[in-house]
Design an enzyme around this catalytic site. Sequence first.
Site, PDB file in Angstrom:
ATOM      1  N   GLN A   1      -5.151  -2.041   9.260  1.00 15.96           N
ATOM      2  CA  GLN A   1      -4.914  -3.313   8.588  1.00 15.96           C
ATOM      3  C   GLN A   1      -5.499  -4.466   9.408  1.00 15.96           C
ATOM      4  OE1 GLN A   1      -3.441  -3.708   5.467  1.00 15.96           O
ATOM      5  NE2 GLN A   1      -4.061  -5.840   5.711  1.00 15.96           N
TER       6      GLN A   1
ATOM      7  N   LYS B   1       0.845  -1.198   0.000  1.00 14.31           N
ATOM      8  CA  LYS B   1       0.000   0.000   0.000  1.00 14.31           C
ATOM      9  C   LYS B   1       0.883   1.252   0.000  1.00 14.31           C
ATOM     10  CE  LYS B   1      -3.813  -2.458   2.035  1.00 14.31           C
ATOM     11  NZ  LYS B   1      -4.592  -2.883   3.181  1.00 14.31           N
TER      12      LYS B   1
ATOM     13  N   ASP C   1     -11.296   2.176   3.189  1.00 19.08           N
ATOM     14  CA  ASP C   1     -11.523   0.729   3.019  1.00 19.08           C
ATOM     15  C   ASP C   1     -13.009   0.441   2.790  1.00 19.08           C
ATOM     16  OD1 ASP C   1      -9.273  -0.822   2.909  1.00 19.08           O
ATOM     17  OD2 ASP C   1      -9.077  -1.090   5.083  1.00 19.08           O
TER      18      ASP C   1
END
Length: 304
Positions: free
Chosen positions: A97, A53, A120
């Site tokens: 995460q 990322k 997300d």
Amino acid sequence: MAKLISGVKISAEIKNEIKEEVKELIRVKGVRPGLGVILVGEDPASKVYVANKQKGCEEVGFLSETARMPADSTEEQVLNQIRLYQERDDIHGLLVQLPLPQHINKNKILYAISPDKDVDGFHPVNIGRLVAQQEGFIPATPAGVIEMLKREKIEIKGKNATMVGHSEIVGKPCALLLLNEWATVTICHIETKDLKSHTRDADILVVAVGKPKLISADMVKDEAVVIDIGINRITKDMADEKLLEWRKEDFEKKGSTLVGDVDFQEVESRASAITPVPGGVGPMTIAMLLKNTLQSAKRYAGIR
Ligand code: NAP
């Protein structure tokens, strides 16, 4: 033989488009998109995902920051880090995460992220926006699936689409996106009685389970489009002769290889188009996360 849908190629195109938009956003508004990532613990796969990322952010000219927190961090400490990122004007998107260590309540953490920085798309507000077809952040992996289909000019409207897997972050949102594009959608899960009858009916078959070879050629309709989201690491001792030969180089170099949920070698000759693993949906996920972050930065800059 099926056409290979390359996530590597499509994601590179998307990243190039983002890069151009970033230059323009900086030039016109003085805003550089910023992504804040929170990584708790030492999970090796998570470390790789976070590194990818960060690399993606660098490629397109974003600011990117990762808060690396020890595995024994408390819920309160993680919530504090979320607050720190949330308050900053130069961080337009933030994510935690997954998976989180057992002692941390995942939902409490995810729900603490402001829906307007939740790139997300896991916050219930964003899931609700997806259901209601309002503007919001769409989870990156399912968004990547639809983007691939569109860029490959694969018609979704009116098609039978079967989604195998119904997780909150992949299967369910992907099924909703297919529905929003006017496919007739069937969702399969662990309690589905006759999986094959549903997969064989699919013009578009999308699989997100995490079980190698779950989908064999006899489960696929002739000329179907097959999108394989699954990621499974297979070590040398788990591999059969066919895989050992096919992925010889990987096994020699790394001792393992990555496969999806679809028996690619078998299904390739039946489908009209198929995504490989690796190099299919995986790279699209990062590209769509970057796209979400850009969208957030543009909104911050007053551009719709
Ligand atoms: P998950 O939360 O474990 O969900 C797996 C789903 O598969 C569940 O809905 C489960 O149903 C269902 N399932 C299990 N066995 C089944 C069977 N025999 N037949 C039909 N359905 C079955 O996993 P996830 O987060 O959705 O991820 C799925 C896969 O995609 C994993 O391999 C993951 O690594 C991969 N993934 C890839 C990307 C990418 O960028 N390419 C991103 C995210 C995830 P129940 O809940 O009813 O048990």
